[in-house]
Write an enzyme that holds these catalytic residues in place. Sequence first.
Site, mmCIF file in Angstrom:
data_model
loop_
_atom_site.group_PDB
_atom_site.id
_atom_site.type_symbol
_atom_site.label_atom_id
_atom_site.label_comp_id
_atom_site.label_asym_id
_atom_site.label_seq_id
_atom_site.Cartn_x
_atom_site.Cartn_y
_atom_site.Cartn_z
ATOM 1 N N TYR A 165 -0.972 0.233 10.097
ATOM 2 C CA TYR A 165 -1.533 -1.115 10.179
ATOM 3 C C TYR A 165 -1.983 -1.473 11.580
ATOM 4 O O TYR A 165 -2.888 -2.283 11.750
ATOM 5 C CB TYR A 165 -0.532 -2.145 9.657
ATOM 6 C CG TYR A 165 -0.317 -2.024 8.168
ATOM 7 C CD1 TYR A 165 -1.359 -2.215 7.279
ATOM 8 C CD2 TYR A 165 0.931 -1.698 7.650
ATOM 9 C CE1 TYR A 165 -1.172 -2.095 5.920
ATOM 10 C CE2 TYR A 165 1.132 -1.587 6.280
ATOM 11 C CZ TYR A 165 0.078 -1.772 5.433
ATOM 12 O OH TYR A 165 0.260 -1.650 4.086
ATOM 13 N N GLY A 223 -4.954 5.635 1.859
ATOM 14 C CA GLY A 223 -4.448 4.350 2.343
ATOM 15 C C GLY A 223 -5.535 3.537 3.019
ATOM 16 O O GLY A 223 -5.623 2.318 2.827
ATOM 17 N N ILE A 233 0.902 -1.147 0.000
ATOM 18 C CA ILE A 233 0.000 0.000 0.000
ATOM 19 C C ILE A 233 0.940 1.195 0.000
ATOM 20 O O ILE A 233 1.577 1.490 0.998
ATOM 21 C CB ILE A 233 -0.938 0.080 1.223
ATOM 22 C CG1 ILE A 233 -1.952 -1.054 1.217
ATOM 23 C CG2 ILE A 233 -1.668 1.429 1.234
ATOM 24 C CD1 ILE A 233 -2.956 -1.005 2.365
ATOM 25 N N TYR A 234 1.061 1.832 -1.145
ATOM 26 C CA TYR A 234 1.953 2.975 -1.300
ATOM 27 C C TYR A 234 1.109 4.192 -1.648
ATOM 28 O O TYR A 234 0.345 4.167 -2.613
ATOM 29 C CB TYR A 234 2.968 2.742 -2.428
ATOM 30 C CG TYR A 234 4.058 1.732 -2.139
ATOM 31 C CD1 TYR A 234 4.223 1.160 -0.886
ATOM 32 C CD2 TYR A 234 4.938 1.352 -3.129
ATOM 33 C CE1 TYR A 234 5.238 0.255 -0.637
ATOM 34 C CE2 TYR A 234 5.956 0.438 -2.889
ATOM 35 C CZ TYR A 234 6.096 -0.105 -1.635
ATOM 36 O OH TYR A 234 7.102 -1.008 -1.390
ATOM 37 N N ASN A 283 10.047 1.348 9.455
ATOM 38 C CA ASN A 283 9.020 2.167 8.812
ATOM 39 C C ASN A 283 7.881 2.406 9.807
ATOM 40 O O ASN A 283 6.808 1.805 9.709
ATOM 41 C CB ASN A 283 8.507 1.475 7.542
ATOM 42 C CG ASN A 283 7.625 2.379 6.712
ATOM 43 O OD1 ASN A 283 7.224 3.453 7.133
ATOM 44 N ND2 ASN A 283 7.301 1.928 5.517
#
Length: 144
Positions: free
Chosen positions: A143, A109, A97-98, A136
């Site tokens: 998430y 997102g 997911i960018y 990250n």
Amino acid sequence: MIATTIQEISLTDLNELQKISKQTFYETFSKFNTKENMSKYLNDEFNTEKLKTELSSVDSYFFFAKSKTKYLGYLKLNIGNSQTEIKDKYGIEIERIYVLKEYQGKKAGQQLYEKTIQVAKEKMLKYIWLGVWQENPKAIQFYT
């Protein structure tokens, strides 16, 4: 929040996918890499032939998040043998997911994540999985 639509990506979208893939990856990871390493990775992982192969896989699914005038980001999902690690017939992997840096935090997102849930339900899969690099924190927070 930006008005966003989710659109499946096809081979005719290859150039736009390549462009946004390179830009989003660069925005996220360039500070952790040398210029040479980043250039090599972008050329190796997001070259035309590799993306064309990924788009052609029956076990991979790509979706753009779009506003009326701009691509905001994209999603890559894998099932079956296209999964990078687990390869469980009951799972679906979020490989990417960018979202472009300027649109992070504006729900693109989240909408791509919701598309994952929709695809998993349609395919009657039992769970969603992904891997996130421990360096990250923005992705880990998203998430979580």
